[in-house]
Motif scaffolding. Structure first.
Motif, PDB file in Angstrom:
ATOM      1  N   ILE A  15       0.700  -1.187   0.067  1.00 33.10           N
ATOM      2  CA  ILE A  15       0.004  -0.037   0.004  1.00 33.10           C
ATOM      3  C   ILE A  15       0.916   1.339   0.025  1.00 33.10           C
ATOM      4  CG2 ILE A  15      -1.476   1.221   1.345  1.00 33.10           C
ATOM      5  CD1 ILE A  15      -2.567  -1.331   2.348  1.00 33.10           C
ATOM      6  N   ARG A  16       1.720   1.459   0.901  1.00 30.62           N
ATOM      7  CA  ARG A  16       2.562   2.586   1.025  1.00 30.62           C
ATOM      8  C   ARG A  16       3.613   2.788  -0.324  1.00 30.62           C
ATOM      9  NH1 ARG A  16       2.894   0.490   6.465  1.00 30.62           N
ATOM     10  NH2 ARG A  16       1.774   1.933   7.737  1.00 30.62           N
ATOM     11  N   ASN A  17       3.954   1.673  -0.854  1.00 30.38           N
ATOM     12  CA  ASN A  17       4.746   1.893  -1.970  1.00 30.38           C
ATOM     13  C   ASN A  17       4.210   2.237  -3.210  1.00 30.38           C
ATOM     14  OD1 ASN A  17       7.156   1.215  -0.574  1.00 30.38           O
ATOM     15  ND2 ASN A  17       6.989  -1.000  -0.858  1.00 30.38           N
ATOM     16  N   ARG A  18       2.675   2.503  -3.459  1.00 33.01           N
ATOM     17  CA  ARG A  18       2.008   2.761  -4.473  1.00 33.01           C
ATOM     18  C   ARG A  18       2.254   4.091  -4.873  1.00 33.01           C
ATOM     19  NH1 ARG A  18      -1.551  -1.269  -5.468  1.00 33.01           N
ATOM     20  NH2 ARG A  18      -1.720  -2.712  -3.765  1.00 33.01           N
ATOM     21  N   LYS A  19       2.984   4.954  -4.217  1.00 31.06           N
ATOM     22  CA  LYS A  19       3.273   6.144  -4.792  1.00 31.06           C
ATOM     23  C   LYS A  19       4.394   6.543  -5.758  1.00 31.06           C
ATOM     24  CE  LYS A  19       7.029   7.291  -1.356  1.00 31.06           C
ATOM     25  NZ  LYS A  19       7.503   8.033  -0.288  1.00 31.06           N
ATOM     26  N   TYR A 146      -9.389   2.832  -6.782  1.00 33.29           N
ATOM     27  CA  TYR A 146      -8.369   3.576  -6.201  1.00 33.29           C
ATOM     28  C   TYR A 146      -8.473   3.312  -5.056  1.00 33.29           C
ATOM     29  CZ  TYR A 146      -5.238   7.471  -6.053  1.00 33.29           C
ATOM     30  OH  TYR A 146      -4.024   8.168  -5.725  1.00 33.29           O
ATOM     31  N   VAL A 147      -9.448   3.428  -4.188  1.00 29.05           N
ATOM     32  CA  VAL A 147      -9.611   3.451  -2.755  1.00 29.05           C
ATOM     33  C   VAL A 147      -9.096   1.940  -2.329  1.00 29.05           C
ATOM     34  CG1 VAL A 147     -11.149   3.310  -0.842  1.00 29.05           C
ATOM     35  CG2 VAL A 147     -11.250   5.291  -2.464  1.00 29.05           C
ATOM     36  N   ALA A 148      -9.605   0.942  -3.013  1.00 29.10           N
ATOM     37  CA  ALA A 148      -9.159  -0.236  -2.567  1.00 29.10           C
ATOM     38  C   ALA A 148      -7.685  -0.723  -2.363  1.00 29.10           C
ATOM     39  CB  ALA A 148     -10.197  -1.377  -3.531  1.00 29.10           C
ATOM     40  N   ASP A 149      -7.337   0.054  -3.771  1.00 22.85           N
ATOM     41  CA  ASP A 149      -5.656   0.104  -3.751  1.00 22.85           C
ATOM     42  C   ASP A 149      -4.977   0.258  -2.452  1.00 22.85           C
ATOM     43  OD1 ASP A 149      -6.170  -1.103  -6.311  1.00 22.85           O
ATOM     44  OD2 ASP A 149      -5.743   0.607  -7.195  1.00 22.85           O
ATOM     45  N   VAL A 150      -5.490   1.561  -2.056  1.00 21.43           N
ATOM     46  CA  VAL A 150      -4.863   2.209  -0.988  1.00 21.43           C
ATOM     47  C   VAL A 150      -5.333   2.261   0.452  1.00 21.43           C
ATOM     48  CG1 VAL A 150      -3.965   4.182  -2.522  1.00 21.43           C
ATOM     49  CG2 VAL A 150      -6.163   4.477  -1.132  1.00 21.43           C
ATOM     50  N   THR A 151      -6.150   1.032   0.744  1.00 23.58           N
ATOM     51  CA  THR A 151      -6.633   0.719   1.893  1.00 23.58           C
ATOM     52  C   THR A 151      -6.630  -0.838   2.365  1.00 23.58           C
ATOM     53  OG1 THR A 151      -9.059   0.821   1.122  1.00 23.58           O
ATOM     54  CG2 THR A 151      -8.249   2.806   1.976  1.00 23.58           C
ATOM     55  N   THR A 152      -6.551  -0.945   3.670  1.00 24.70           N
ATOM     56  CA  THR A 152      -6.636  -2.194   3.917  1.00 24.70           C
ATOM     57  C   THR A 152      -8.220  -2.597   4.022  1.00 24.70           C
ATOM     58  OG1 THR A 152      -7.037  -1.902   6.353  1.00 24.70           O
ATOM     59  CG2 THR A 152      -4.766  -2.132   5.283  1.00 24.70           C
ATOM     60  N   GLU A 153      -8.547  -3.764   4.232  1.00 25.60           N
ATOM     61  CA  GLU A 153      -9.867  -4.420   4.502  1.00 25.60           C
ATOM     62  C   GLU A 153     -10.781  -3.708   5.401  1.00 25.60           C
ATOM     63  OE1 GLU A 153     -12.286  -8.732   4.213  1.00 25.60           O
ATOM     64  OE2 GLU A 153     -10.572  -8.394   5.615  1.00 25.60           O
ATOM     65  N   ALA A 154      -9.873  -3.323   6.520  1.00 21.67           N
ATOM     66  CA  ALA A 154     -10.449  -3.037   7.689  1.00 21.67           C
ATOM     67  C   ALA A 154     -11.048  -1.570   7.434  1.00 21.67           C
ATOM     68  CB  ALA A 154      -9.774  -3.054   9.086  1.00 21.67           C
ATOM     69  N   GLU A 155     -10.091  -0.782   6.613  1.00 23.34           N
ATOM     70  CA  GLU A 155     -10.274   0.574   6.304  1.00 23.34           C
ATOM     71  C   GLU A 155     -11.318   1.020   5.227  1.00 23.34           C
ATOM     72  OE1 GLU A 155      -5.590   1.905   7.438  1.00 23.34           O
ATOM     73  OE2 GLU A 155      -6.565   1.401   5.466  1.00 23.34           O
ATOM     74  N   ARG A 156     -11.683  -0.142   4.483  1.00 23.55           N
ATOM     75  CA  ARG A 156     -12.325   0.273   3.306  1.00 23.55           C
ATOM     76  C   ARG A 156     -13.608   0.678   3.329  1.00 23.55           C
ATOM     77  NH1 ARG A 156     -10.585  -4.468  -0.097  1.00 23.55           N
ATOM     78  NH2 ARG A 156      -8.658  -3.357   0.334  1.00 23.55           N
ATOM     79  N   LEU A 213      -1.702   1.973  -8.604  1.00 23.80           N
ATOM     80  CA  LEU A 213      -1.325   0.570  -8.688  1.00 23.80           C
ATOM     81  C   LEU A 213       0.093   0.535  -9.358  1.00 23.80           C
ATOM     82  CD1 LEU A 213      -3.422  -1.904  -8.894  1.00 23.80           C
ATOM     83  CD2 LEU A 213      -3.406  -1.565 -11.474  1.00 23.80           C
ATOM     84  N   PRO A 214       0.920  -0.200  -8.578  1.00 23.57           N
ATOM     85  CA  PRO A 214       2.152  -0.235  -8.891  1.00 23.57           C
ATOM     86  C   PRO A 214       2.509  -1.039 -10.020  1.00 23.57           C
ATOM     87  CG  PRO A 214       1.831  -1.406  -6.858  1.00 23.57           C
ATOM     88  CD  PRO A 214       0.629  -0.769  -7.162  1.00 23.57           C
ATOM     89  N   PHE A 455      -4.713 -10.488  -1.216  1.00 26.67           N
ATOM     90  CA  PHE A 455      -5.261 -10.764  -2.647  1.00 26.67           C
ATOM     91  C   PHE A 455      -6.099  -9.686  -2.804  1.00 26.67           C
ATOM     92  CE2 PHE A 455      -8.840 -11.984  -5.077  1.00 26.67           C
ATOM     93  CZ  PHE A 455      -8.344 -12.783  -6.046  1.00 26.67           C
ATOM     94  N   GLU A 456      -6.893  -9.066  -1.868  1.00 30.29           N
ATOM     95  CA  GLU A 456      -7.607  -8.031  -1.986  1.00 30.29           C
ATOM     96  C   GLU A 456      -6.885  -6.602  -2.465  1.00 30.29           C
ATOM     97  OE1 GLU A 456     -10.072  -7.924   1.475  1.00 30.29           O
ATOM     98  OE2 GLU A 456     -11.485  -7.090  -0.010  1.00 30.29           O
ATOM     99  N   VAL A 457      -5.813  -6.606  -1.963  1.00 35.25           N
ATOM    100  CA  VAL A 457      -5.030  -5.254  -1.953  1.00 35.25           C
ATOM    101  C   VAL A 457      -4.360  -5.289  -3.277  1.00 35.25           C
ATOM    102  CG1 VAL A 457      -2.860  -4.018  -1.120  1.00 35.25           C
ATOM    103  CG2 VAL A 457      -4.689  -4.789   0.533  1.00 35.25           C
TER     104      VAL A 457
END
Length: 478
Positions: A15-19, A146-156, A213-214, A455-457
């Motif tokens: 998630i953090r490396n998607r920048k 986009y939101v799914a890419d940058v959040t975990t399941e708990a945050e989504r 999306l890296p 898998f989700e991320v």
């Protein structure tokens, strides 16, 4: 470090490396800062703020362009737009898995807003382009991916709620502002302001939005990576009958969202041209309903804990039925305001449906089941407006005549026949929802494992994109 912790750490690193993206062997920044939910919120706010400014001008132009068949043409325009959006959403979602989210955010926002400046140039081309723009009217799908890419399941879930609240907030402010600007400076100034906001949104995506999306998550080649099943808009619908609970849920969604989509497409036109609201009243109406809807979303968690997902769905459907009935039979201004309050209360239905699916589906079935429900809603976005337009036409709601203000003697017994039919459909949806399992499972329930989370991320569109939770209709863009 245990294997579980290692897996979770890897997920957070993804998630953090998607920048950053790899280009010519050099890591370059794709936008400003790390990709975050904030970037998605700004994109949604600006797009719908631009269209919200045009709420009042569109009503005037629509009636002036099609004076004999205003509601029929409104339904056909919005119906074509909804059908095209339904057909294109899976393909655009699949392509975003290959080419990245940023490019398709840019494409969808640009082509969705292209018709705006045409409003003062040629109204026929303006409405034609609105219909054609439905091919790209899938910004919400890309934003959810986009939101799914940058959040975990708990945050989504919370992040999806923020996206929906941002959409509501843009519609709270913009119609009132557009009405005021039109009164002070004229229609052309409002169109110019809306165009400027749309250009700002495109510029923001180009300059400030990072790619979420890296490169290492994307397929190596786009040709073999996309199958017909991914691009087939009817693929999810064909799976509806596989399980009884899924079938019941999708039937309930179809019966309730068909009139809801029709209502979204024409309610502001109806209030102004049939019920005698002026521009200021319509703008205030939108603002109040929007604020109440945001408040209802805030208390959704409490309702879910108190009543459970199934009963929250039924409460939302009950309010929807009441507001449609009131719109249909109401002939006084205060009745329309009361129906608007009920509409805000009924906005809990679709977040509750999404929560029901989330709670009662296996972790590896979330995207599949959400996709079926979203596919049904996409179909309704096309059929609902057309249905309302045809019914208004069949019942000869003639806008050429000088309509009597509410309270005068020769008013219709049933001013809004499509709303009454919609209320009957929602009653059927209520009956279907009553037979949903209390705490059953849609394909079996299990706790998500770290492997599911990764898998989700790394495959955001499989649970997002066109398969995202039911938060907001694309047809609301008009």
């Amino acid at each position: 470090m245990t294997p579980t912790k290692t897996t979770k750490t890897e997920v957070e690193m993804v998630i953090r490396n998607r920048k950053s993206v790899m280009k010519d062997g050099i890591m370059t920044m794709s936008g400003i800062g790390e990709p975050s939910v904030f970037h998605a919120l700004v994109v949604i706010f600006l797009e719908f703020f631009a269209w919200g400014l045009l709420t009042m001008p569109i009503i005037s132009v629509l009636n002036a362009t099609f004076p004999d068949h205003t509601f029929l043409m409104n339904g056909l325009i919005m119906g074509i737009k909804g059908i095209l959006s339904f057909l294109s959403a899976p393909l655009i979602g699949a392509l975003s898995d290959v080419w990245g989210r940023k490019f398709f955010l840019l494409v969808t926002v640009f082509f969705t807003c292209v018709p705006i400046p045409l409003m003062t140039i040629n109204t026929w081309w303006f409405f034609a382009m609105i219909s054609i723009s439905g091919v790209f009217a899938v910004t919400f799908s890309i934003v959810f991916a986009y939101v799914a890419d940058v959040t975990t399941e708990a945050e989504r879930s919370r992040a999806y709620g923020l996206v929906s609240a941002t959409f509501a907030a843009s519609m709270v402010i913009s119609p009132a502002l557009g009405a005021s600007l039109m009164e002070l400076y004229g229609e052309a100034f409002v169109v110019a302001a809306a165009t400027a906001v749309a250009v700002l949104d495109v510029f923001f995506i180009m300059v400030a939005v990072p790619e979420s999306l890296p490169e290492k998550v994307r397929p190596s080649g786009w040709g073999p990576a996309i199958s017909w099943e991914q691009a087939d808009p009817f693929a999810a619908l064909r799976k509806v009958g596989a399980e009884r609970t899924v079938l019941m849920l999708c039937v309930a969604v179809f019966l309730s969202y068909l009139p809801e989509a029709g209502q979204y497409s024409c309610i502001f036109v109806y209030l102004k041209l049939v019920m005698g609201f002026d521009e200021v009243q319509v703008a205030i109406f939108i603002a109040i309903v929007g604020v109440l809807s945001i408040g209802v979303q805030v208390v959704l968690g409490f309702l879910m804990r108190s009543l459970g997902a199934k009963h929250t769905i039924m409460v939302g459907l009950l309010f929807e039925m009441l507001q449609l009935m009131w719109y249909g039979f109401g002939s006084r201004t205060w009745m329309m305001w009361a129906a608007g309050v009920l509409a805000a209360l009924g906005s809990v239905t679709y977040p509750a449906i999404s929560a029901y699916v989330s709670v009662n589906s296996r972790a590896d079935r979330q995207g599949v089941v959400q996709g079926m429900v979203t596919g049904v809603r996409g179909l309704c976005n096309g059929l609902g407006p057309a249905m309302f337009g045809v019914i208004f036409y069949l019942f000869q709601v003639d806008l050429n005549e000088e309509h009597q203000r509410p309270g005068q003697e020769n008013e219709r017994m049933m001013p809004g026949p499509p709303f009454v039919l919609g209320a009957l459909l929602v009653i059927c949806a209520l009956l279907v929802a009553a037979f949903l399992p209390e705490d059953g499972t849609v394909g079996g329930n299990r706790r998500p494992s770290p492997v599911d989370l990764r898998f989700e991320v790394e495959h955001g569109r499989r649970v997002a994109g066109p398969l995202s939770p039911l938060m907001a209709p694309e047809s609301a863009a008009l």
